[in-house]
Every structure is written in C-alpha cells, then in structure tokens.
Design an enzyme around this catalytic site. Structure first.
Site, PDB file in Angstrom:
ATOM      1  N   HIS A 248       6.460  -1.780   3.177  1.00 28.17           N
ATOM      2  CA  HIS A 248       6.688  -3.047   4.106  1.00 28.17           C
ATOM      3  C   HIS A 248       5.552  -3.798   2.382  1.00 28.17           C
ATOM      4  CE1 HIS A 248       2.968  -0.807   5.752  1.00 28.17           C
ATOM      5  NE2 HIS A 248       1.968  -1.154   6.005  1.00 28.17           N
TER       6      HIS A 248
ATOM      7  N   ASN B 118       0.686  -1.806  -0.232  1.00 32.53           N
ATOM      8  CA  ASN B 118       0.246  -0.499  -0.044  1.00 32.53           C
ATOM      9  C   ASN B 118       0.897   1.157   0.133  1.00 32.53           C
ATOM     10  OD1 ASN B 118      -2.859  -1.987   0.358  1.00 32.53           O
ATOM     11  ND2 ASN B 118      -2.222  -1.222   1.937  1.00 32.53           N
TER      12      ASN B 118
HETATM   13  P1  DGP Z   1      -0.972  -0.544   6.006  1.00 26.57           P
HETATM   14  O1  DGP Z   1      -2.084  -0.278   6.574  1.00 26.57           O
HETATM   15  O2  DGP Z   1      -0.802  -0.705   4.770  1.00 26.57           O
HETATM   16  O3  DGP Z   1       0.441   0.551   6.213  1.00 26.57           O
HETATM   17  O4  DGP Z   1      -0.241  -2.132   7.121  1.00 26.57           O
HETATM   18  C1  DGP Z   1       0.395  -1.865   8.309  1.00 26.57           C
HETATM   19  C2  DGP Z   1      -0.309  -3.163   8.809  1.00 26.57           C
HETATM   20  O5  DGP Z   1       1.028  -3.088   9.801  1.00 26.57           O
HETATM   21  C3  DGP Z   1      -1.394  -3.241   9.169  1.00 26.57           C
HETATM   22  O6  DGP Z   1      -2.103  -4.692   8.648  1.00 26.57           O
HETATM   23  C4  DGP Z   1      -1.274  -3.929  10.350  1.00 26.57           C
HETATM   24  C5  DGP Z   1       0.294  -4.105  11.344  1.00 26.57           C
HETATM   25  N1  DGP Z   1       0.862  -3.320  12.216  1.00 26.57           N
HETATM   26  C6  DGP Z   1       0.847  -2.182  13.111  1.00 26.57           C
HETATM   27  N2  DGP Z   1       1.609  -1.809  13.923  1.00 26.57           N
HETATM   28  C7  DGP Z   1       2.141  -3.471  13.814  1.00 26.57           C
HETATM   29  C8  DGP Z   1       2.571  -3.967  14.999  1.00 26.57           C
HETATM   30  O7  DGP Z   1       2.529  -3.370  16.288  1.00 26.57           O
HETATM   31  N3  DGP Z   1       2.868  -5.225  15.144  1.00 26.57           N
HETATM   32  C9  DGP Z   1       2.562  -5.913  13.927  1.00 26.57           C
HETATM   33  N4  DGP Z   1       3.083  -7.294  14.211  1.00 26.57           N
HETATM   34  N5  DGP Z   1       1.702  -5.577  13.219  1.00 26.57           N
HETATM   35  C10 DGP Z   1       1.309  -4.497  13.043  1.00 26.57           C
END
Ligand code: DGP
Length: 114
Positions: A100, A87
């Site tokens: 990511h 994204n």
């Molecule tokens: P996006 O919307 O593409 O920026 O996705 C960000 C993703 O990151 C979302 O699916 C949730 C994940 N995420 C956010 N904070 C954390 C965290 O602290 N740990 C983990 N494992 N995932 C996280």
C-alpha cells in the site's frame, strides 16, 4: 487471500471511505490518520510487500504512483505538498502485509522520518 484485511477491503467486505477506485486499484482514507490528509492506495491484487513485487507488477506499481498523485489532488494537498510512502517489512514499519502507498499531507512533514 481471505485472511488479508486489505484483500477484504478490496473485495468490499470491510467498509472504507473510498476516494477513488479503478479495475486494479482502490484508494481510501486511513483508519488512523497521522496528518490532516492520510490516504492509502492499494492494488486489488495481493502483493505482500514492495520487496515481493516482480517485473510482472510493474504496470500496477506505476498505476499506484499515478493514483497516489491523483488522490493528493482530490484531497487538495497536491499544491502545498505531501509525502508518498511505502513501508516495507519490519524495519520499514509495515504492519499490513498487502502492498500500500500512503499519501500524507495537510501539514509540514519533517525529515528524516523517525
Ligand atoms: P503500514 O504501517 O505501512 O502497514 O500501514 C498500514 C495502515 O493501514 C495504517 O496506517 C492503518 C491502516 N489500516 C489498517 N487497517 C485498516 C482498516 O481496516 N481500514 C483502514 N481504512 N485503514 C486501515
């Protein structure tokens, strides 16, 4: 960047369920899975968005895609299929501004995305 949550995850300051790690990348389970399998692959180096990537990032971007494919194999959804998603910025639905790759699988995914 100390205020970037994924930089803090890459530095080991915030615990995650790790799937694989290399010198340049880390893969872990998403906190809010949208499918039975939902992993994230991040470069350890801070790159805010795909739009901010430069030719100097070409190697790590290639590694990111290959690591995503390996993650799908490790999760067991490579043969049935999965989606690789990056994204980018607001309309792309990006919420964490550290590049990511999502690896999403374990169920049939619809197209086009919402
Ligand atoms: P996006 O919307 O593409 O920026 O996705 C960000 C993703 O990151 C979302 O699916 C949730 C994940 N995420 C956010 N904070 C954390 C965290 O602290 N740990 C983990 N494992 N995932 C996280």
């Amino acid at each position: 960047m100390t205020d970037c949550i994924f930089c803090r995850i890459a530095a080991g300051e915030i615990p995650v369920k790790t799937i694989l790690e290399t010198d340049s990348l880390l893969a872990f389970h998403d906190l809010n899975p949208v499918a039975p399998h939902h992993a994230l692959v991040i470069p350890r180096r801070h790159i805010a968005t795909l739009d901010a990537a430069t030719p100097e990032d070409a190697d790590v971007l290639g590694e990111l895609l290959l690591a995503g494919a390996e993650v799908a194999r490790l999760l067991g959804c490579a043969e049935t299929g999965y989606r690789s998603v990056i994204n980018c910025n607001q309309d792309g639905g990006q919420s964490v501004y550290h590049l990511h790759l999502h690896i999403i699988g374990g169920r049939a995914l619809s197209w086009p995305p919402g």
